[in-house]
Each structure stands twice: as structure tokens, then as C-alpha cells.
Enzyme design. Structure first.
Site, PDB file in Angstrom:
ATOM      1  CE  LYS A 207      -4.365  -1.576   0.271  1.00  0.00           C
ATOM      2  NZ  LYS A 207      -5.356  -1.980   1.264  1.00  0.00           N
ATOM      3  NE  ARG A 241      -7.582  -7.921  -1.430  1.00  0.00           N
ATOM      4  CZ  ARG A 241      -6.953  -7.127  -2.293  1.00  0.00           C
ATOM      5  NH1 ARG A 241      -5.976  -6.361  -1.879  1.00  0.00           N
ATOM      6  NH2 ARG A 241      -7.328  -7.097  -3.550  1.00  0.00           N
TER       7      ARG A 241
HETATM    8  N1  HH2 Z   1      -7.280  -3.454  -0.673  1.00  0.00           N
HETATM    9  C1  HH2 Z   1      -7.406  -3.402  -2.015  1.00  0.00           C
HETATM   10  C2  HH2 Z   1      -8.419  -4.116  -2.649  1.00  0.00           C
HETATM   11  N2  HH2 Z   1      -9.258  -4.918  -1.942  1.00  0.00           N
HETATM   12  N3  HH2 Z   1      -9.968  -5.811   0.126  1.00  0.00           N
HETATM   13  C3  HH2 Z   1      -9.854  -5.882   1.457  1.00  0.00           C
HETATM   14  N4  HH2 Z   1     -10.680  -6.664   2.172  1.00  0.00           N
HETATM   15  N5  HH2 Z   1      -8.893  -5.171   2.131  1.00  0.00           N
HETATM   16  C4  HH2 Z   1      -8.016  -4.354   1.491  1.00  0.00           C
HETATM   17  O1  HH2 Z   1      -7.177  -3.709   2.152  1.00  0.00           O
HETATM   18  C5  HH2 Z   1      -8.123  -4.244   0.053  1.00  0.00           C
HETATM   19  C6  HH2 Z   1      -9.131  -5.001  -0.600  1.00  0.00           C
HETATM   20  C7  HH2 Z   1      -6.463  -2.574  -2.824  1.00  0.00           C
HETATM   21  O2  HH2 Z   1      -5.383  -3.355  -3.275  1.00  0.00           O
HETATM   22  P1  HH2 Z   1      -5.227  -4.000  -4.742  1.00  0.00           P
HETATM   23  O3  HH2 Z   1      -6.322  -4.957  -5.046  1.00  0.00           O
HETATM   24  O4  HH2 Z   1      -3.871  -4.581  -4.883  1.00  0.00           O
HETATM   25  O5  HH2 Z   1      -5.289  -2.751  -5.714  1.00  0.00           O
HETATM   26  P2  HH2 Z   1      -6.421  -2.152  -6.628  1.00  0.00           P
HETATM   27  O6  HH2 Z   1      -7.563  -1.736  -5.761  1.00  0.00           O
HETATM   28  O7  HH2 Z   1      -5.731  -0.986  -7.303  1.00  0.00           O
HETATM   29  O8  HH2 Z   1      -6.839  -3.228  -7.600  1.00  0.00           O
END
Ligand code: HH2
Length: 263
Positions: A207, A241
Site C-alpha cells: 500500500k 490479503r
Molecule cells: N485493498 C485493495 C483491494 N481490496 N480488500 C480488502 N478486504 N482489504 C483491502 O485492504 C483491500 C481489498 C487494494 O489493493 P489491490 O487490489 O492490490 O489494488 P487495486 O484496488 O488498485 O486493484
């Protein structure tokens, strides 16, 4: 437990475009399982700050073929990372078992009723605002109090809709409408949230607060992500996650061995 991330998106903040083809996403999910993922989290909409929202139809076109192909092949459950009840419903029908609701609270009764009716697992994640606006000016009188109140309210609503407590996991939503300080305060209060009686999930992996705090690039966020994972385990968090399943698994197993032998 480790939830491995499969972003079927062109624009996710850390791996956008890498797993955008259905073939690449399926292969990546199989690799994450082989590395030790206990859940595979499939998402078709980036929720990074300022991300362009995608339509329901486009999100389904991204994730449903991937879930349909993975469901008979994976031995671990699939979660669907979405804000949209219609996408969650279709994903459960395609073989997902858990709804990772990154818009908990904003999507009203429909998601709660879906989860009640299907008996799916449910991740209730806190977000202030929407991805389009959430990082413009995050503001709380007391972030820990406000997130705890949100969980209490939402747990009540879920219960009223017929969701059983055992279906629910709580997530403070690092980076979703939070400054670096808010994220650190939430990380420092994980034990408080553990007292709500439901397991906690944490998403700190790669993050951007890591870069803001430490002045490192996106590619250099791995070690700090592992530090957050280790910290979370010591605070009693049960689900992480993560993007890097193998490395997190090794780090966390070492931390658990040290914790279990501490005097
Ligand atoms: N963070 C992201 C997406 N989904 N779900 C949960 N439960 N908790 C989190 O902290 C969380 C999540 C953001 O990360 P990422 O999927 O890698 O990125 P993006 O939203 O740009 O696809």
C-alpha cells in the site's frame, strides 16, 4: 490464513495489466494456491485512489470467466472483491464462496440480503467515501472510534438482514479514505477491533502509505509489507490479503514460531 490477490484489471496500483487476460489471471491464481494461499481473491475493479469506476457488465466480463475456470480447479475458496451486489451475486453463482465487500456500508441492504440468502462468507471492509474521492481529504475526529462504530453498526445491520455472525470477517480498510497517520493508528489498535468478536482481515500489502512513510518506491514496498504482516499476526489478525504469498507465508510462520516460544 493468507488471501492471495488476483487483480483482473488494467489499472490496479501495483500489478495493473499483469493479470488482465483471463489466462494470466487463472495461471496466477493457481500459482498463488501452490505458494500456500488459503483463499484466492479475484477482483475486476481497481479501488486505488482516483481509479476510473467500471460498469457492472465490464466488471463481470473480467471476473466471471476467471471464477468459472478456477472453481473446479482450485481446492481453496475463491472470494470476489467488489463493491457491487450484482457482481457478487453472479460471482457466487459462478463458484465464489466469499464476498470481499470493499464498499461495505455504501451498498445498503442488497449485499446483506445476498450474503444472508447464500450463506457466503463476508468481508466487511471500512472505507470513507468512494475510491474516486477517498484520498482527497480523509478526516476523522478519532479514526479508531469511528471505524469501531462503523463495524458495530454494520454488524447490527447484517444480523437484522439474517447474516450469521460466523459468516463475517472485519477489515479496517487501510488506505481507503485514510492518511498515513490514520493507517498507523488503525494498525496500532488492531487488538481493539479484535474485541468485536469476529476475525480480522488486513490488507497492507504494497500500500502507498509505505512509500509515504519510508520514502521507498512501489517496487521496494515488499519488506515493509512483510513487517506489517508480522505485526498484524502478533496483534491477533487471522487473515492477511497479500500479493506475495510465498514470502508472507515464510515471514508469518517464523513470527508465529517465535511468538509461540516466547517466555
Ligand atoms: N485493498 C485493495 C483491494 N481490496 N480488500 C480488502 N478486504 N482489504 C483491502 O485492504 C483491500 C481489498 C487494494 O489493493 P489491490 O487490489 O492490490 O489494488 P487495486 O484496488 O488498485 O486493484
Amino acid at each position: 490464513m493468507l488471501m492471495g490477490i488476483v487483480n483482473v484489471t488494467p489499472d490496479s496500483f501495483s500489478d495493473g495489466g499483469r493479470y488482465f487476460s483471463h489466462d494470466a489471471a487463472v495461471q496466477h491464481a493457481m500459482e498463488l494456491q501452490a505458494e500456500g494461499a488459503d483463499i484466492v481473491d479475484v477482483g475486476g475493479e481497481s479501488t486505488r485512489p482516483d481509479a476510473r469506476p467500471v460498469t457492472e457488465a465490464e466488471e463481470m466480463r473480467r471476473v466471471l470467466p476467471v471464477i468459472e475456470r478456477l472453481a473446479p480447479r482450485l481446492s481453496v475458496p475463491i472470494s470476489i472483491d467488489t463493491r457491487k451486489p450484482a457482481v457478487a451475486r453472479a460471482a457466487l453463482a459462478a463458484g465464489a464462496a466469499i464476498v470481499n465487500d470493499v464498499g461495505a456500508g455504501a451498498n445498503g441492504r442488497e449485499m446483506a440480503e445476498l450474503v444472508a440468502g447464500t450463506r457466503a462468507g463476508y468481508v466487511c471492509m471500512h472505507m470513507q467515501g468512494t475510491p474516486e474521492t477517498m484520498q482527497r481529504a480523509p478526516s476523522y475526529e478519532d479514526v479508531v472510534d469511528e471505524v469501531r462504530n462503523f463495524f458495530e453498526r454494520h454488524l447490527r445491520r447484517l444480523r437484522e438482514a439474517g447474516v450469521r455472525a460466523e459468516q463475517v470477517v472485519l477489515d479496517v480498510g487501510l488506505g481507503f479514505g485514510k492518511t498515513v497517520r490514520h493507517n498507523l493508528e488503525l494498525l496500532g489498535a488492531l487488538r481493539t477491533f479484535g474485541k468485536l468478536g469476529r476475525p480480522l482481515l488486513l490488507g497492507a500489502s504494497r500500500k502507498s502509505f509505505i512509500s509515504r512513510l519510508l520514502g521507498v518506491s512501489l517496487e521496494e514496498r515488499g519488506p515493509a509489507s512483510l513487517a506489517c504482516a508480522n505485526w498484524a499476526v502478533l496483534q491477533g489478525v487471522e487473515l492477511l490479503r497479500v500479493h506475495d504469498v510465498a514470502a508472507t507465508r515464510q515471514a508469518v510462520r517464523m513470527t508465529e514460531a517465535l511468538r509461540d516460544h516466547s517466555s
